[in-house]
Every structure is written in C-alpha cells, then in structure tokens.
Design an enzyme around this catalytic site. Structure first.
Site, PDB file in Angstrom:
ATOM      1  N   CYS A   9      -2.705   0.656   5.384  1.00 41.38           N
ATOM      2  CA  CYS A   9      -3.613   0.456   4.241  1.00 41.38           C
ATOM      3  C   CYS A   9      -4.113  -0.996   4.179  1.00 41.38           C
ATOM      4  CB  CYS A   9      -2.849   0.830   2.983  1.00 41.38           C
ATOM      5  SG  CYS A   9      -3.574   0.285   1.441  1.00 41.38           S
ATOM      6  N   CYS A  11      -3.792  -2.785   0.845  1.00 44.89           N
ATOM      7  CA  CYS A  11      -2.393  -3.128   0.562  1.00 44.89           C
ATOM      8  C   CYS A  11      -2.040  -4.474   1.188  1.00 44.89           C
ATOM      9  CB  CYS A  11      -1.454  -2.046   1.098  1.00 44.89           C
ATOM     10  SG  CYS A  11      -1.721  -0.427   0.373  1.00 44.89           S
TER      11      CYS A  11
END
Length: 104
Positions: A29, A32
């Site tokens: 991600c 993230c």
C-alpha cells in the site's frame, strides 16, 4: 513504529492505559508507506497521551476482519478497549491531529 498482531492485539491495544491509534496497513500500500513518517512524528510528539501502533492486514486477518477493515490505510482509535473513531485514507499530520483532538 511498533507492530501489533492478532495474538497481542488484546493486550497491546484493548488493554492499553492510553488511547491507541492503530494503523491498519499493508506492505503493498503506497499511501500506507507515505504515512510512516507522519505516524512516527505523531508518536514522538503525542507519546504521553497517545500510543501509536501498526497492524499488517495481510498477516493478521482475524483482527482485520473483526473490525471490518476493507481499505488501507484505515486508522482506528481505541479507548478503554473500544473503537471510538475510524478514518480511512492517508492525510497530512496537521489534519490527523485535528481529527484526533476529540479523542486524545
């Protein structure tokens, strides 16, 4: 950033004395990864009032499913063993602090 797992989530998050900000994250991600320095700074500045941890959704499906986390990153604040706030998506530190002001 400390990581929690399905095995220690109860002790580290639900049983914590301070409010806990959990980032539900994944290695794949990009947003993230963008949040890592923001969360590190937040943990350093607010460590007296807020515990900040990460939970890898791919390695900890039990907790992820229990809290119905579908998007990464998802941030949840736990206080007294209960989720009191949830936010989805990366955000700048200033905005994150504003959103946390009512629960910290």
């Amino acid at each position: 950033m400390p990581e929690v797992t399905d095995a220690d989530f109860g002790a580290e998050v639900l049983g914590a004395d301070l409010p806990v900000l959990v980032e539900f994250t994944a290695d794949w991600c990009p947003p993230c990864r963008q949040m890592a320095p923001v969360l590190s700074a937040l943990a350093a500045e607010e460590g007296e009032r807020l515990k900040v941890v990460q939970l890898n959704v791919d390695h900890n499906p039990e907790t992820t499913n229990h809290y119905k986390v579908l998007s990464m990153p998802t941030f949840m604040v736990f206080r007294g063993g209960e989720p009191v706030k949830a936010m989805v998506g990366a955000r700048p530190k200033r905005r994150l602090l504003e959103e946390l002001s009512d629960v910290v």
